[in-house]
Enzyme design. Sequence first.
Site, PDB file in Angstrom:
ATOM      1  CB  VAL A 112      -0.960  -0.013   1.209  1.00  0.00           C
ATOM      2  CG1 VAL A 112      -1.634   1.344   1.400  1.00  0.00           C
ATOM      3  CG2 VAL A 112      -2.023  -1.094   1.031  1.00  0.00           C
ATOM      4  CD  GLU A 113       2.535   3.936   3.680  1.00  0.00           C
ATOM      5  OE1 GLU A 113       2.830   4.813   2.854  1.00  0.00           O
ATOM      6  OE2 GLU A 113       1.887   4.182   4.707  1.00  0.00           O
ATOM      7  CB  SER A 114       6.564   2.036  -1.606  1.00  0.00           C
ATOM      8  OG  SER A 114       7.010   0.704  -1.385  1.00  0.00           O
TER       9      SER A 114
END
Length: 396
Positions: free
Chosen positions: A122-124
């Site tokens: 989700v973050e990167s």
Amino acid sequence: MNRTLAPTLLALLGLAAATPALAQGDFRSCLSSLRAQAAAKGISGQAFDRATGGIEPDLKILELMDNQPEFKTPIWDYLAALVDDERVQDGRAAMRQWGQALAAAEARFGVDRHVIAGVWGVESNFGKDIGGRPLVQSLATLACYAPRRREYFTGELMATLKIVQDGDIDPANLRGSWAGAFGHTQFMPSTFQRLAVDGDGDGHRDIMMSVPDAVASTANFLKKAGWVNGLPWGYEVRLPAGFDARLAGRRNKKPLSAWAAMGVTHVDGRPLSGNYPAGILIPAGVQGPAFVVTKNFDAVYSYNAAESYGLAIALLGDRLKGLPGIRTAWPTDDPPLSRAQRRELQRLLAARGYDVGEPDGKIGAKTREAIKDVERQIGLEQRGRPGAKVLQALRG
């Protein structure tokens, strides 16, 4: 980071843009002040100069800060873009490649490796979208030109300078978002200082270049946030007819037996089992999907303080385990689009002469304006939303 800049600041930015020398002069004066603050915090002049040498203010960051999109993304669109088949496939490949590092992080901190991978995805997007803005330049610009949050960004800049002084990460590799988040799992510098760990045993904490460091640091974050080994984050449930929506909420936890007594079941009808407290999430109201959520969901929530974000991580982790996705239909007659479908939509818009830029699946201002025109043509409210009805109209 979505606070509106004061009109007086916008006027000053206009002046600064018109007179770069003045902006530079102000910036140099600000850097001199920051250098003194850094010295008071034990950061050497050598480390400060190494990190800031030759940098100029990036006033584009202030435009980004001031022009956050007003479009409110429905929960089904948000999750469709973050938890699609493409990301699941990429995640499984990443977990195969870095299985040893994920297993080590799980064993060391007692955090489910699939949830760690969910944060990473989700973050990167598993390291594909880390961000490319030089961290020191971004944070120095914000510390000097964003008065409403100057203290916050100055603190993050000082944390970044400490990273440089400690030698954990090469300053040339310190790149991230315009707001200062960086690395595979997008830590803020102050979070890095508190919770980053060495996962590969080389004596450094490098969440930019070392996946083992990044996943171990993320596991440490979740552990410190209250993750309990062996407890599920939650799961989808079926609510009884007439369920009182006022009982829902992440904080309104009750024993599972209490929810079961009200008629709440697993989504397939099986009775609830377990003796831990849990809350009920209904992100789209009682007519949409519902979830039992435990203390472990709270730990994931703390990563970004948004329930939609927490659900994205948790559901992606489930998909990476091989579990099915959400089974209850969202309360909409215009289903959401995956990233592959969004790219198709952009290609079809471009074929019709709309300027939407590169078909990358990211819905920016140009794509939204084009969608609004299509919505107008097919009789929909002009919202700029990438949904199935617009895609179908373009296919036709």
